[in-house]
Design a protein around this motif. Structure first.
Motif, PDB file in Angstrom:
ATOM      1  N   ASP A  24      42.864  40.179  33.671  1.00 61.63           N
ATOM      2  CA  ASP A  24      42.103  39.008  33.430  1.00 61.63           C
ATOM      3  C   ASP A  24      41.133  39.108  32.268  1.00 61.63           C
ATOM      4  O   ASP A  24      40.736  40.065  31.987  1.00 61.63           O
ATOM      5  CB  ASP A  24      41.559  38.310  34.842  1.00 61.63           C
ATOM      6  CG  ASP A  24      40.682  37.097  34.835  1.00 61.63           C
ATOM      7  OD1 ASP A  24      41.279  36.133  34.367  1.00 61.63           O
ATOM      8  OD2 ASP A  24      39.699  37.121  35.400  1.00 61.63           O
ATOM      9  N   ASP A  26      38.169  36.043  31.739  1.00 60.50           N
ATOM     10  CA  ASP A  26      36.858  35.773  32.038  1.00 60.50           C
ATOM     11  C   ASP A  26      36.087  36.355  33.300  1.00 60.50           C
ATOM     12  O   ASP A  26      37.035  36.271  34.590  1.00 60.50           O
ATOM     13  CB  ASP A  26      36.722  34.035  32.253  1.00 60.50           C
ATOM     14  CG  ASP A  26      35.192  33.676  31.889  1.00 60.50           C
ATOM     15  OD1 ASP A  26      34.614  34.267  31.452  1.00 60.50           O
ATOM     16  OD2 ASP A  26      35.502  32.453  30.961  1.00 60.50           O
ATOM     17  N   GLY A  27      35.159  37.094  33.094  1.00 58.70           N
ATOM     18  CA  GLY A  27      34.583  37.626  34.488  1.00 58.70           C
ATOM     19  C   GLY A  27      35.073  39.339  34.315  1.00 58.70           C
ATOM     20  O   GLY A  27      34.502  40.098  35.319  1.00 58.70           O
ATOM     21  N   ASP A 221      38.768  39.424  38.781  1.00 65.18           N
ATOM     22  CA  ASP A 221      37.410  39.097  39.318  1.00 65.18           C
ATOM     23  C   ASP A 221      37.452  38.089  40.289  1.00 65.18           C
ATOM     24  O   ASP A 221      36.543  37.996  41.197  1.00 65.18           O
ATOM     25  CB  ASP A 221      36.314  38.689  38.231  1.00 65.18           C
ATOM     26  CG  ASP A 221      36.531  37.464  37.687  1.00 65.18           C
ATOM     27  OD1 ASP A 221      37.555  37.276  37.289  1.00 65.18           O
ATOM     28  OD2 ASP A 221      35.666  36.744  37.943  1.00 65.18           O
ATOM     29  N   GLN A 222      38.556  37.570  40.396  1.00 70.82           N
ATOM     30  CA  GLN A 222      38.749  36.452  41.765  1.00 70.82           C
ATOM     31  C   GLN A 222      39.986  36.858  42.462  1.00 70.82           C
ATOM     32  O   GLN A 222      40.894  37.219  42.296  1.00 70.82           O
ATOM     33  CB  GLN A 222      39.247  35.210  40.971  1.00 70.82           C
ATOM     34  CG  GLN A 222      38.183  34.544  40.254  1.00 70.82           C
ATOM     35  CD  GLN A 222      37.984  33.249  39.910  1.00 70.82           C
ATOM     36  OE1 GLN A 222      38.089  32.436  40.930  1.00 70.82           O
ATOM     37  NE2 GLN A 222      37.841  32.570  38.805  1.00 70.82           N
ATOM     38  N   ASP A 226      43.551  36.027  40.798  1.00 71.87           N
ATOM     39  CA  ASP A 226      43.774  37.497  40.243  1.00 71.87           C
ATOM     40  C   ASP A 226      44.436  38.455  41.503  1.00 71.87           C
ATOM     41  O   ASP A 226      45.580  38.967  41.291  1.00 71.87           O
ATOM     42  CB  ASP A 226      42.557  38.205  39.613  1.00 71.87           C
ATOM     43  CG  ASP A 226      42.120  37.484  38.476  1.00 71.87           C
ATOM     44  OD1 ASP A 226      42.701  36.855  37.668  1.00 71.87           O
ATOM     45  OD2 ASP A 226      40.832  37.281  38.604  1.00 71.87           O
TER      46      ASP A 226
END
Ligand SMILES: [Mg+2]
Length: 261
Positions: A24, A26-27, A221-222, A226
């Motif tokens: 991923d 962002d993050g 991060d999710q 993810d």
């Protein structure tokens, strides 16, 4: 794959054996416009060692070229071929299910609208057989009304992704899913969303870099996007704690947890 009861905490990603990486953005690699410390060095080292990687993002506001440019600016070696966005999956969906010239009412960024048109579809409010929803910062009541009328007239409702909330600059903003839900609720239909957590984006990314499921890891991060994508696609998942704080009590459990890349 049987979901793990609890994740294994890693001190370093080097503790895992893998030969390809899906990640991923962002993050994981950056937050907003700032690189996450360590992530850039880690990706550079994979590049030097010939470990292929491909980024998978639900962000359909920008093209793969724009993401590759941003990554290069932050010091991450990247070509547009190494970025799969939910817009790519949406365009592939249109091409698989609708003839060229089909009318599409596109609620989304200029970049998404341009791509729909460039792939031979007609941007149309009146004749649309498909309503395609992405994050649209100029979303309005008028656009909602057109979309709802088209769906009531039989158009299918599809979205780049169903994310309700996006992390941004230490706070949150509503995502494409919030726009999608307003149209779906009003028209009384169940929409189809194409980005994460649907496994297709992971399959496309693996094919891009010629990697096999069993040799790969997916870093995100999710949990709900993810990690669920990895789970449904059958890829080992690594949750990094550099992005959105994990919600407690989620039924989605990653295989591994890592403080940072
Ligand atoms: Mg993320």
């Amino acid at each position: 794959m049987t979901p793990p009861a609890s994740p294994i905490r890693l001190g370093s990603i080097d503790e895992l054996r893998f030969s390809a990486v899906l990640a991923d953005l962002d993050g994981v690699v950056y937050r907003g416009d700032e690189a996450i410390p360590g992530a850039v060095d880690r990706l550079r080292s994979w590049r030097e060692r010939g470990v292929p990687y491909c980024f998978v993002t639900n962000n359909a506001e920008k093209s793969a070229e724009q993401f590759a440019e941003k990554l290069m600016r932050l010091g991450v070696p990247c070509t547009p071929n190494e970025v799969v966005t939910s817009a790519d999956i949406a365009i592939a969906h249109l091409e698989a299910h609708y003839a060229a010239g089909t009318g599409v009412f596109c609620v989304g960024s200029a970049s998404l609208r341009e791509r729909v048109e460039a792939h031979g579809f007609e941007l149309s409010a009146d004749e649309a057989k498909v309503v395609l929803v992405g994050l649209d910062r100029e979303f309005s009541y008028d656009k909602m009304a057109i979309a709802v009328r088209r769906v009531l007239a039989g158009a299918s409702l599809v979205a780049t992704n169903a994310d309700l909330l996006r992390p941004i600059h230490g706070t949150f903003e509503p995502g494409a899913g919030a726009i999608l839900q307003s149209i779906a609720a009003s028209a009384g239909v169940t929409p189809r969303s194409l980005g994460k957590p649907s496994p297709e984006i992971a399959h496309v990314a693996l094919a891009r870099i010629g990697a096999r499921l069993e040799d790969s890891i997916l870093i995100g991060d999710q949990l709900e996007t993810d990690i669920l994508t990895a789970r449904t696609a059958g890829i080992r998942s690594v949750l990094v704690e550099t992005g959105v704080p994990a919600k407690h009590g989620s039924h989605i459990v990653p295989d591994y947890v890592l403080a940072s890349l």
